[in-house]
Design a protein around this motif. Sequence first.
Motif, PDB file in Angstrom:
ATOM      1  N   GLY A 155      50.143   0.810 -12.089  1.00 39.35           N
ATOM      2  CA  GLY A 155      49.726   0.017 -11.157  1.00 39.35           C
ATOM      3  C   GLY A 155      49.023   0.589  -9.784  1.00 39.35           C
ATOM      4  O   GLY A 155      48.977  -0.077  -8.574  1.00 39.35           O
ATOM      5  N   ARG A 156      48.728   1.965  -9.830  1.00 37.59           N
ATOM      6  CA  ARG A 156      48.213   2.501  -8.695  1.00 37.59           C
ATOM      7  C   ARG A 156      46.946   1.814  -8.067  1.00 37.59           C
ATOM      8  O   ARG A 156      46.716   1.988  -7.097  1.00 37.59           O
ATOM      9  CB  ARG A 156      47.805   3.960  -8.992  1.00 37.59           C
ATOM     10  N   PHE A 157      46.196   1.128  -8.907  1.00 37.49           N
ATOM     11  CA  PHE A 157      44.862   0.539  -8.719  1.00 37.49           C
ATOM     12  C   PHE A 157      44.943  -1.287  -8.405  1.00 37.49           C
ATOM     13  O   PHE A 157      44.108  -1.620  -8.636  1.00 37.49           O
ATOM     14  CB  PHE A 157      43.699   0.797  -9.345  1.00 37.49           C
ATOM     15  N   ASP A 158      46.134  -1.619  -8.325  1.00 39.57           N
ATOM     16  CA  ASP A 158      46.292  -3.022  -8.280  1.00 39.57           C
ATOM     17  C   ASP A 158      45.986  -3.920  -7.091  1.00 39.57           C
ATOM     18  O   ASP A 158      45.606  -4.984  -7.219  1.00 39.57           O
ATOM     19  CB  ASP A 158      47.964  -3.303  -8.580  1.00 39.57           C
ATOM     20  N   GLY A 159      45.826  -3.299  -5.851  1.00 39.05           N
ATOM     21  CA  GLY A 159      45.324  -3.811  -4.927  1.00 39.05           C
ATOM     22  C   GLY A 159      44.564  -3.404  -4.007  1.00 39.05           C
ATOM     23  O   GLY A 159      44.469  -1.945  -3.901  1.00 39.05           O
ATOM     24  N   GLY A 160      43.959  -3.976  -3.004  1.00 39.38           N
ATOM     25  CA  GLY A 160      42.901  -3.431  -1.892  1.00 39.38           C
ATOM     26  C   GLY A 160      42.046  -2.636  -2.225  1.00 39.38           C
ATOM     27  O   GLY A 160      41.339  -2.909  -3.123  1.00 39.38           O
ATOM     28  N   ASP A 161      41.745  -1.335  -1.257  1.00 35.21           N
ATOM     29  CA  ASP A 161      40.604  -0.344  -1.326  1.00 35.21           C
ATOM     30  C   ASP A 161      40.897   0.437  -2.753  1.00 35.21           C
ATOM     31  O   ASP A 161      39.952   0.582  -3.215  1.00 35.21           O
ATOM     32  CB  ASP A 161      40.872   0.421  -0.238  1.00 35.21           C
ATOM     33  N   GLU A 162      42.169   0.747  -3.311  1.00 35.67           N
ATOM     34  CA  GLU A 162      42.281   1.252  -4.541  1.00 35.67           C
ATOM     35  C   GLU A 162      41.492   0.692  -5.733  1.00 35.67           C
ATOM     36  O   GLU A 162      40.877   1.225  -6.418  1.00 35.67           O
ATOM     37  CB  GLU A 162      43.545   1.624  -4.723  1.00 35.67           C
ATOM     38  N   ARG A 163      41.731  -0.508  -5.546  1.00 32.47           N
ATOM     39  CA  ARG A 163      41.168  -1.576  -6.786  1.00 32.47           C
ATOM     40  C   ARG A 163      39.736  -1.572  -6.729  1.00 32.47           C
ATOM     41  O   ARG A 163      38.934  -1.382  -7.595  1.00 32.47           O
ATOM     42  CB  ARG A 163      41.755  -2.953  -6.541  1.00 32.47           C
ATOM     43  N   SER A 164      39.194  -1.789  -5.277  1.00 36.91           N
ATOM     44  CA  SER A 164      37.745  -1.832  -5.102  1.00 36.91           C
ATOM     45  C   SER A 164      37.238  -0.378  -5.492  1.00 36.91           C
ATOM     46  O   SER A 164      36.040  -0.448  -6.103  1.00 36.91           O
ATOM     47  CB  SER A 164      37.372  -2.093  -3.758  1.00 36.91           C
ATOM     48  N   ARG A 165      37.811   0.504  -5.272  1.00 36.58           N
ATOM     49  CA  ARG A 165      37.332   1.987  -5.582  1.00 36.58           C
ATOM     50  C   ARG A 165      37.257   2.066  -7.125  1.00 36.58           C
ATOM     51  O   ARG A 165      36.243   2.534  -7.652  1.00 36.58           O
ATOM     52  CB  ARG A 165      38.233   3.028  -5.065  1.00 36.58           C
ATOM     53  N   LEU A 166      38.292   1.709  -7.989  1.00 33.94           N
ATOM     54  CA  LEU A 166      38.345   1.770  -9.319  1.00 33.94           C
ATOM     55  C   LEU A 166      37.282   0.922  -9.886  1.00 33.94           C
ATOM     56  O   LEU A 166      36.603   1.382 -10.549  1.00 33.94           O
ATOM     57  CB  LEU A 166      39.568   1.252  -9.741  1.00 33.94           C
ATOM     58  N   LEU A 167      36.893  -0.359  -9.371  1.00 34.81           N
ATOM     59  CA  LEU A 167      36.028  -1.149  -9.939  1.00 34.81           C
ATOM     60  C   LEU A 167      34.461  -0.632  -9.756  1.00 34.81           C
ATOM     61  O   LEU A 167      33.932  -0.673 -10.525  1.00 34.81           O
ATOM     62  CB  LEU A 167      36.266  -2.585  -9.255  1.00 34.81           C
ATOM     63  N   GLU A 168      34.444  -0.007  -8.515  1.00 32.28           N
ATOM     64  CA  GLU A 168      33.171   0.512  -8.212  1.00 32.28           C
ATOM     65  C   GLU A 168      32.925   1.730  -9.218  1.00 32.28           C
ATOM     66  O   GLU A 168      31.664   1.880  -9.925  1.00 32.28           O
ATOM     67  CB  GLU A 168      32.879   1.028  -6.880  1.00 32.28           C
ATOM     68  N   ALA A 169      33.849   2.754  -9.394  1.00 30.94           N
ATOM     69  CA  ALA A 169      33.831   3.734 -10.493  1.00 30.94           C
ATOM     70  C   ALA A 169      33.401   3.321 -11.774  1.00 30.94           C
ATOM     71  O   ALA A 169      32.623   3.921 -12.591  1.00 30.94           O
ATOM     72  CB  ALA A 169      35.318   4.670 -10.405  1.00 30.94           C
ATOM     73  N   LEU A 170      34.324   2.397 -12.332  1.00 30.44           N
ATOM     74  CA  LEU A 170      34.079   1.827 -13.716  1.00 30.44           C
ATOM     75  C   LEU A 170      32.768   1.224 -13.760  1.00 30.44           C
ATOM     76  O   LEU A 170      32.035   1.314 -14.838  1.00 30.44           O
ATOM     77  CB  LEU A 170      35.165   0.775 -14.060  1.00 30.44           C
ATOM     78  N   GLN A 171      32.312   0.355 -12.911  1.00 24.53           N
ATOM     79  CA  GLN A 171      30.878  -0.397 -12.826  1.00 24.53           C
ATOM     80  C   GLN A 171      29.933   0.977 -12.786  1.00 24.53           C
ATOM     81  O   GLN A 171      29.002   0.885 -13.786  1.00 24.53           O
ATOM     82  CB  GLN A 171      30.555  -1.028 -11.719  1.00 24.53           C
ATOM     83  N   GLN A 172      29.856   1.854 -12.223  1.00 25.89           N
ATOM     84  CA  GLN A 172      28.975   2.820 -12.085  1.00 25.89           C
ATOM     85  C   GLN A 172      29.057   3.755 -13.488  1.00 25.89           C
ATOM     86  O   GLN A 172      27.855   3.940 -14.222  1.00 25.89           O
ATOM     87  CB  GLN A 172      28.994   3.971 -11.140  1.00 25.89           C
ATOM     88  N   THR A 173      30.102   4.118 -13.927  1.00 25.32           N
ATOM     89  CA  THR A 173      30.182   4.708 -15.302  1.00 25.32           C
ATOM     90  C   THR A 173      29.734   3.764 -16.472  1.00 25.32           C
ATOM     91  O   THR A 173      28.925   4.319 -17.347  1.00 25.32           O
ATOM     92  CB  THR A 173      31.833   5.045 -15.307  1.00 25.32           C
ATOM     93  N   THR A 174      29.963   2.708 -16.272  1.00 19.45           N
ATOM     94  CA  THR A 174      29.725   1.775 -17.631  1.00 19.45           C
ATOM     95  C   THR A 174      28.059   1.461 -17.578  1.00 19.45           C
ATOM     96  O   THR A 174      27.639   1.654 -18.588  1.00 19.45           O
ATOM     97  CB  THR A 174      30.176   0.275 -17.363  1.00 19.45           C
ATOM     98  N   LEU A 175      27.470   1.398 -16.190  1.00 17.16           N
ATOM     99  CA  LEU A 175      25.904   1.344 -16.135  1.00 17.16           C
ATOM    100  C   LEU A 175      25.157   2.654 -16.746  1.00 17.16           C
ATOM    101  O   LEU A 175      24.345   2.612 -17.422  1.00 17.16           O
ATOM    102  CB  LEU A 175      25.391   1.040 -14.677  1.00 17.16           C
ATOM    103  N   ALA A 176      25.855   3.763 -16.447  1.00 16.81           N
ATOM    104  CA  ALA A 176      25.484   5.019 -16.940  1.00 16.81           C
ATOM    105  C   ALA A 176      25.236   5.286 -18.351  1.00 16.81           C
ATOM    106  O   ALA A 176      24.391   5.523 -19.126  1.00 16.81           O
ATOM    107  CB  ALA A 176      26.146   6.328 -16.373  1.00 16.81           C
TER     108      ALA A 176
END
Length: 118
Positions: A86-107
Amino acid sequence: MNHPDARELLHIARQTLLQELLPALPADKRYLTLMVANAMAIAGREYQDANSADGLEHEHLQALLDDRQLSLGDARQGLAAAIREGRFDGGDERSRLLEALQQTTLAQLAISNPKALP
Protein backbone atom coordinates in the motif's frame (compact mmCIF):
# COMPACT_ATOMS: atom_id res chain seq x y z
CA MET A 1 34.44 -3.20 -44.09
CA ASN A 2 31.24 -2.42 -42.22
CA HIS A 3 28.77 -5.26 -42.04
CA PRO A 4 25.10 -4.72 -41.33
CA ASP A 5 24.14 -5.22 -37.69
CA ALA A 6 21.26 -7.42 -36.56
CA ARG A 7 18.70 -4.62 -36.88
CA GLU A 8 19.78 -3.84 -40.43
CA LEU A 9 19.73 -7.52 -41.39
CA LEU A 10 16.21 -7.89 -40.02
CA HIS A 11 15.13 -4.81 -41.94
CA ILE A 12 16.60 -6.12 -45.20
CA ALA A 13 15.06 -9.55 -44.68
CA ARG A 14 11.67 -8.02 -43.83
CA GLN A 15 11.70 -5.77 -46.89
CA THR A 16 12.62 -8.75 -49.09
CA LEU A 17 9.82 -10.79 -47.55
CA LEU A 18 7.24 -8.06 -48.07
CA GLN A 19 8.32 -6.78 -51.48
CA GLU A 20 9.61 -9.88 -53.23
CA LEU A 21 8.10 -12.96 -51.61
CA LEU A 22 4.68 -11.84 -50.35
CA PRO A 23 3.34 -10.91 -53.79
CA ALA A 24 4.29 -14.35 -55.11
CA LEU A 25 2.61 -16.30 -52.29
CA PRO A 26 -0.90 -17.73 -52.48
CA ALA A 27 -3.59 -15.71 -50.70
CA ASP A 28 -3.91 -18.27 -47.89
CA LYS A 29 -0.26 -17.64 -46.89
CA ARG A 30 -0.46 -13.83 -46.81
CA TYR A 31 -1.64 -13.51 -43.19
CA LEU A 32 1.09 -15.79 -41.85
CA THR A 33 3.69 -13.95 -43.89
CA LEU A 34 2.51 -10.59 -42.57
CA MET A 35 2.69 -11.95 -39.00
CA VAL A 36 6.30 -13.00 -39.62
CA ALA A 37 7.09 -9.57 -41.07
CA ASN A 38 5.52 -7.90 -38.04
CA ALA A 39 7.57 -10.08 -35.67
CA MET A 40 10.70 -9.11 -37.59
CA ALA A 41 9.84 -5.41 -37.20
CA ILE A 42 9.30 -5.85 -33.45
CA ALA A 43 12.61 -7.72 -33.14
CA GLY A 44 14.39 -4.90 -34.97
CA ARG A 45 12.91 -2.27 -32.67
CA GLU A 46 13.69 -4.47 -29.67
CA TYR A 47 17.31 -4.74 -30.78
CA GLN A 48 17.56 -0.99 -31.23
CA ASP A 49 15.53 0.34 -28.30
CA ALA A 50 15.20 -2.33 -25.58
CA ASN A 51 18.23 -1.18 -23.60
CA SER A 52 16.93 2.37 -23.59
CA ALA A 53 13.44 1.29 -22.48
CA ASP A 54 14.86 -0.95 -19.77
CA GLY A 55 17.16 1.85 -18.62
CA LEU A 56 14.24 4.25 -18.36
CA GLU A 57 12.22 1.71 -16.37
CA HIS A 58 15.20 1.00 -14.13
CA GLU A 59 15.69 4.69 -13.36
CA HIS A 60 12.00 5.18 -12.57
CA LEU A 61 11.84 2.15 -10.29
CA GLN A 62 15.03 3.04 -8.44
CA ALA A 63 13.65 6.55 -7.85
CA LEU A 64 10.27 5.25 -6.70
CA LEU A 65 11.90 2.82 -4.28
CA ASP A 66 14.59 5.32 -3.29
CA ASP A 67 17.34 2.75 -3.84
CA ARG A 68 19.90 3.33 -6.61
CA GLN A 69 21.63 0.00 -5.95
CA LEU A 70 18.78 -2.27 -7.08
CA SER A 71 19.05 -4.26 -10.29
CA LEU A 72 16.12 -3.98 -12.68
CA GLY A 73 14.80 -7.40 -11.65
CA ASP A 74 15.07 -6.59 -7.95
CA ALA A 75 13.46 -3.19 -8.53
CA ARG A 76 10.51 -4.84 -10.28
CA GLN A 77 10.07 -7.24 -7.39
CA GLY A 78 10.48 -4.42 -4.89
CA LEU A 79 7.85 -2.35 -6.65
CA ALA A 80 5.38 -5.23 -6.61
CA ALA A 81 5.97 -5.70 -2.88
CA ALA A 82 5.61 -1.95 -2.21
CA ILE A 83 2.33 -1.86 -4.14
CA ARG A 84 1.01 -4.84 -2.19
CA GLU A 85 2.00 -3.09 1.06
CA GLY A 86 0.00 0.00 0.00
CA ARG A 87 3.00 2.33 -0.24
CA PHE A 88 1.57 4.02 -3.35
CA ASP A 89 -2.08 4.12 -2.35
CA GLY A 90 -2.46 7.85 -1.99
CA GLY A 91 -1.35 11.36 -2.75
CA ASP A 92 1.99 12.22 -4.27
CA GLU A 93 3.27 8.64 -4.08
CA ARG A 94 0.38 7.43 -6.21
CA SER A 95 1.00 10.20 -8.76
CA ARG A 96 4.72 9.34 -8.92
CA LEU A 97 3.87 5.65 -9.46
CA LEU A 98 1.35 6.37 -12.20
CA GLU A 99 3.76 8.68 -14.02
CA ALA A 100 6.55 6.10 -13.87
CA LEU A 101 4.26 3.32 -15.07
CA GLN A 102 2.95 5.49 -17.90
CA GLN A 103 6.45 6.41 -19.09
CA THR A 104 7.61 2.79 -18.87
CA THR A 105 4.54 1.58 -20.77
CA LEU A 106 4.99 4.15 -23.52
CA ALA A 107 8.65 3.15 -23.96
CA GLN A 108 7.69 -0.52 -24.25
CA LEU A 109 4.78 0.28 -26.56
CA ALA A 110 7.16 2.15 -28.87
CA ILE A 111 8.88 -1.21 -29.35
CA SER A 112 5.95 -3.60 -29.51
CA ASN A 113 3.32 -1.49 -31.28
CA PRO A 114 4.33 2.09 -32.13
CA LYS A 115 1.16 2.64 -34.17
CA ALA A 116 -0.82 2.48 -30.92
CA LEU A 117 1.01 5.46 -29.42
CA PRO A 118 -1.04 8.60 -28.90
